[in-house]
Design an enzyme around this catalytic site. Structure first.
Site, PDB file in Angstrom:
ATOM      1  N   ALA A 169      40.224  78.382 106.356  1.00 21.90           N
ATOM      2  CA  ALA A 169      40.204  79.262 107.527  1.00 21.90           C
ATOM      3  C   ALA A 169      41.624  79.791 107.710  1.00 21.90           C
ATOM      4  CB  ALA A 169      39.748  78.479 108.747  1.00 21.90           C
ATOM      5  N   GLY A 228      37.980  75.614 104.811  1.00 16.82           N
ATOM      6  CA  GLY A 228      36.832  76.530 104.918  1.00 16.82           C
ATOM      7  C   GLY A 228      36.415  77.113 103.581  1.00 16.82           C
ATOM      8  N   GLU A 260      34.261  74.566 102.138  1.00 23.66           N
ATOM      9  CA  GLU A 260      33.017  74.568 102.934  1.00 23.66           C
ATOM     10  C   GLU A 260      32.139  75.767 102.551  1.00 23.66           C
ATOM     11  OE1 GLU A 260      35.435  74.167 106.487  1.00 23.66           O
ATOM     12  OE2 GLU A 260      34.225  72.447 107.100  1.00 23.66           O
ATOM     13  N   GLU A 280      42.254  69.457 106.449  1.00 20.98           N
ATOM     14  CA  GLU A 280      42.329  69.672 107.908  1.00 20.98           C
ATOM     15  C   GLU A 280      43.089  68.583 108.643  1.00 20.98           C
ATOM     16  OE1 GLU A 280      39.658  70.194 106.076  1.00 20.98           O
ATOM     17  OE2 GLU A 280      38.724  72.074 106.646  1.00 20.98           O
TER      18      GLU A 280
HETATM   19  N1  COA Z   1      45.543  80.556 106.364  1.00 22.28           N
HETATM   20  C1  COA Z   1      46.401  81.588 106.490  1.00 22.28           C
HETATM   21  N2  COA Z   1      47.257  81.977 105.541  1.00 22.28           N
HETATM   22  C2  COA Z   1      47.231  81.288 104.398  1.00 22.28           C
HETATM   23  C3  COA Z   1      46.379  80.190 104.180  1.00 22.28           C
HETATM   24  C4  COA Z   1      45.504  79.846 105.234  1.00 22.28           C
HETATM   25  N3  COA Z   1      44.616  78.842 105.121  1.00 22.28           N
HETATM   26  N4  COA Z   1      46.601  79.689 102.937  1.00 22.28           N
HETATM   27  C5  COA Z   1      47.568  80.459 102.400  1.00 22.28           C
HETATM   28  N5  COA Z   1      47.953  81.415 103.265  1.00 22.28           N
HETATM   29  C6  COA Z   1      48.966  82.448 103.078  1.00 22.28           C
HETATM   30  C7  COA Z   1      50.382  81.887 103.202  1.00 22.28           C
HETATM   31  O1  COA Z   1      50.756  81.792 104.562  1.00 22.28           O
HETATM   32  C8  COA Z   1      51.146  82.928 102.442  1.00 22.28           C
HETATM   33  O2  COA Z   1      51.297  84.068 103.252  1.00 22.28           O
HETATM   34  P1  COA Z   1      52.745  84.818 103.342  1.00 22.28           P
HETATM   35  O3  COA Z   1      53.028  85.263 101.933  1.00 22.28           O
HETATM   36  O4  COA Z   1      52.499  85.946 104.279  1.00 22.28           O
HETATM   37  O5  COA Z   1      53.706  83.793 103.835  1.00 22.28           O
HETATM   38  C9  COA Z   1      50.208  83.308 101.299  1.00 22.28           C
HETATM   39  O6  COA Z   1      48.911  82.951 101.748  1.00 22.28           O
HETATM   40  C10 COA Z   1      50.506  82.573 100.013  1.00 22.28           C
HETATM   41  O7  COA Z   1      50.467  81.184 100.278  1.00 22.28           O
HETATM   42  P2  COA Z   1      51.651  80.171  99.877  1.00 22.28           P
HETATM   43  O8  COA Z   1      51.560  78.979 100.780  1.00 22.28           O
HETATM   44  O9  COA Z   1      52.939  80.893  99.850  1.00 22.28           O
HETATM   45  O10 COA Z   1      51.219  79.778  98.386  1.00 22.28           O
HETATM   46  P3  COA Z   1      51.591  78.440  97.593  1.00 22.28           P
HETATM   47  O11 COA Z   1      51.203  78.698  96.177  1.00 22.28           O
HETATM   48  O12 COA Z   1      52.994  78.031  97.863  1.00 22.28           O
HETATM   49  O13 COA Z   1      50.626  77.284  98.203  1.00 22.28           O
HETATM   50  C11 COA Z   1      48.548  76.393  99.031  1.00 22.28           C
HETATM   51  C12 COA Z   1      49.247  77.358  98.049  1.00 22.28           C
HETATM   52  C13 COA Z   1      47.062  76.653  98.959  1.00 22.28           C
HETATM   53  C14 COA Z   1      48.855  74.945  98.630  1.00 22.28           C
HETATM   54  C15 COA Z   1      49.078  76.648 100.457  1.00 22.28           C
HETATM   55  O14 COA Z   1      48.961  78.043 100.736  1.00 22.28           O
HETATM   56  C16 COA Z   1      48.325  75.917 101.538  1.00 22.28           C
HETATM   57  O15 COA Z   1      48.493  74.724 101.723  1.00 22.28           O
HETATM   58  N6  COA Z   1      47.486  76.653 102.310  1.00 22.28           N
HETATM   59  C17 COA Z   1      46.779  76.103 103.451  1.00 22.28           C
HETATM   60  C18 COA Z   1      45.598  75.254 103.002  1.00 22.28           C
HETATM   61  C19 COA Z   1      44.916  74.642 104.199  1.00 22.28           C
HETATM   62  O16 COA Z   1      45.443  73.830 104.943  1.00 22.28           O
HETATM   63  N7  COA Z   1      43.642  75.039 104.411  1.00 22.28           N
HETATM   64  C20 COA Z   1      42.808  74.530 105.437  1.00 22.28           C
HETATM   65  C21 COA Z   1      42.864  75.383 106.633  1.00 22.28           C
HETATM   66  S1  COA Z   1      41.820  74.736 107.917  1.00 22.28           S
END
Ligand code: COA
Length: 258
Positions: free
Chosen positions: A65, A110, A113, A133
Site C-alpha cells: 500500500a 498489499g 495481498e 507491516e
Molecule cells: N509506498 C510508497 N512508496 C513506496 C513504497 C510504498 N509501499 N515502496 C517503495 N516506494 C517508493 C519509495 O519511497 C521510492 O520513492 P522516491 O524515489 O520518491 O523516494 C521509490 O518507491 C523507490 O523505492 P526505494 O525504497 O528507493 O527502493 P529500494 O530498492 O531502496 O528498496 C524496498 C525497495 C521494496 C525494499 C523498499 O522500497 C521498501 O521497503 N518499501 C516499502 C515496503 C513496505 O513496507 N510495504 C508495506 C506497506 S504496508
C-alpha cells in the site's frame, strides 16, 4: 480510462499492468480502484477467458500500500482503507474467470495481498515476498492475515507475519505461496500457457470451480452444499452434454459456454 494501470485484451487474455514503476507500483487508493474497475469490467465479457495482473518494470509487482498516502490517516480513514482494499481483492477472488498474478519482483504488504487474491501465482526468479507491516507498527489490512494462513498454513503464516522476513521465489514455492517459479523473461509465457490450457475447458465449469473452492473459505456458506448444487446444475447444460458425448465418441469437445 484508468489513471494508474495499463490494460490490454489480447487473444482472450486481459492484461492488467500496475503502472507506477517509479514508486515500485505501490498501491495507492486510485490504483486499487482502477484494478477493481478493470476486473469488474470483464466479469460478463465473453471475449475474455482469463486475466493476468502484473507490475510495470522488472523490479516490483507492487511494494505495498502507498505508505505516503496513508501515513496520516486516522482510525476512521484506516478502517475505510482496509474495508475498501478487502472489497477490491474480493472482486479478484470472486472473478468468474481465472486470474493469475505474474509476480515480477517485490510483492510486499498489499502487493503480496494482491497476489494472494489471484487464483494462481507465478513468480519470476527475482521475486521477493513479504508482509512487512509490523515494521510500520500495523497489521496487514488487505486480508493478508486470512489468505496467507489459507495458502501456507497457520504456523508458517504467523512466523512470516510476525518476523516480517522476506521470502525469495524458491522459498515461496517451497511454502506453496506460488505455483511456479520461472526466469523473468519467461514469466508472461508461463502465465499464458496456463490460461491457454484453461481456455480449452468449459467456461461455466471453470467459473463453478472458482465458486466452489471459494465457498470453503466463506464463513456464511457451506462449501459442500455449494458444490452439490453447482454439480447438479451442470446436468442441464449444453457443455456437459457436449463434454460427455465427445468423450464417448472419442473426439475433442467443442464447448459453447452454455
Ligand atoms: N509506498 C510508497 N512508496 C513506496 C513504497 C510504498 N509501499 N515502496 C517503495 N516506494 C517508493 C519509495 O519511497 C521510492 O520513492 P522516491 O524515489 O520518491 O523516494 C521509490 O518507491 C523507490 O523505492 P526505494 O525504497 O528507493 O527502493 P529500494 O530498492 O531502496 O528498496 C524496498 C525497495 C521494496 C525494499 C523498499 O522500497 C521498501 O521497503 N518499501 C516499502 C515496503 C513496505 O513496507 N510495504 C508495506 C506497506 S504496508
Amino acid at each position: 480510462m484508468y489513471q494508474n494501470i495499463l490494460t490490454e485484451n489480447r487473444e482472450q487474455i486481459f492484461y492488467i499492468t500496475i503502472n507506477r514503476e517509479d514508486k515500485l507500483n505501490a498501491l495507492n487508493i486510485q490504483t486499487l480502484t482502477d484494478i477493481k474497475n478493470a476486473v469488474l469490467s470483464i466479469y460478463e465479457d465473453a471475449s475474455v477467458r482469463g486475466v493476468i495482473i502484473t507490475g510495470k518494470g522488472s523490479k516490483a509487482f507492487a511494494a505495498g500500500a502507498d505508505i505516503a498516502e496513508f501515513a496520516n490517516f486516522n482510525v476512521e480513514e484506516g478502517t475505510k482503507m482496509s474495508a475498501e482494499g478487502h472489497a477490491v481483492l474480493r472482486a479478484i477472488d470472486n472473478c468468474p474467470k481465472p486470474v493469475i498474478a505474474a509476480v515480477n519482483g517485490f510483492a510486499l504488504g498489499g502487493g503480496n495481498e494482491l497476489a494472494m487474491a489471484c487464483h494462481i501465482r507465478v513468480a519470476s526468479e527475482n521475486a521477493k515476498f513479504g508482509q512487512p507491516e509490523v515494521n510500520l507498527g500495523i497489521t496487514p489490512g488487505y486480508a493478508g492475515t486470512q489468505r496467507l494462513a489459507q495458502l501456507i498454513g497457520k504456523g508458517r503464516a504467523l512466523e512470516f507475519l510476525m518476523t516480517a522476513d522476506m521470502l525469495n521465489a524458491q522459498q515461496a514455492y517451497a511454502f506453496g505461496l506460488v505455483n511456479h517459479v520461472v526466469p523473468q523473461d519467461q514469466l508472461m509465457a508461463k502465465c499464458e500457457e496456463i490460461l491457454n490450457k484453461i481456455k480449452g475447458k468449459a467456461p461455466m465449469a471453470i467459473t463453478s470451480v472458482i465458486r466452489c473452492v471459494n465457498a470453503y473459505y466463506e464463513k456464511r456458506a457451506d462449501g459442500a452444499d455449494v458444490e452439490i448444487n453447482e454439480f447438479g446444475n451442470f446436468f442441464g447444460s449444453e457443455d456437459f452434454m457436449e463434454g460427455t458425448r465427445a468423450f464417448l465418441e472419442k473426439r475433442k469437445a467443442n464447448f459453447a459456454g452454455k
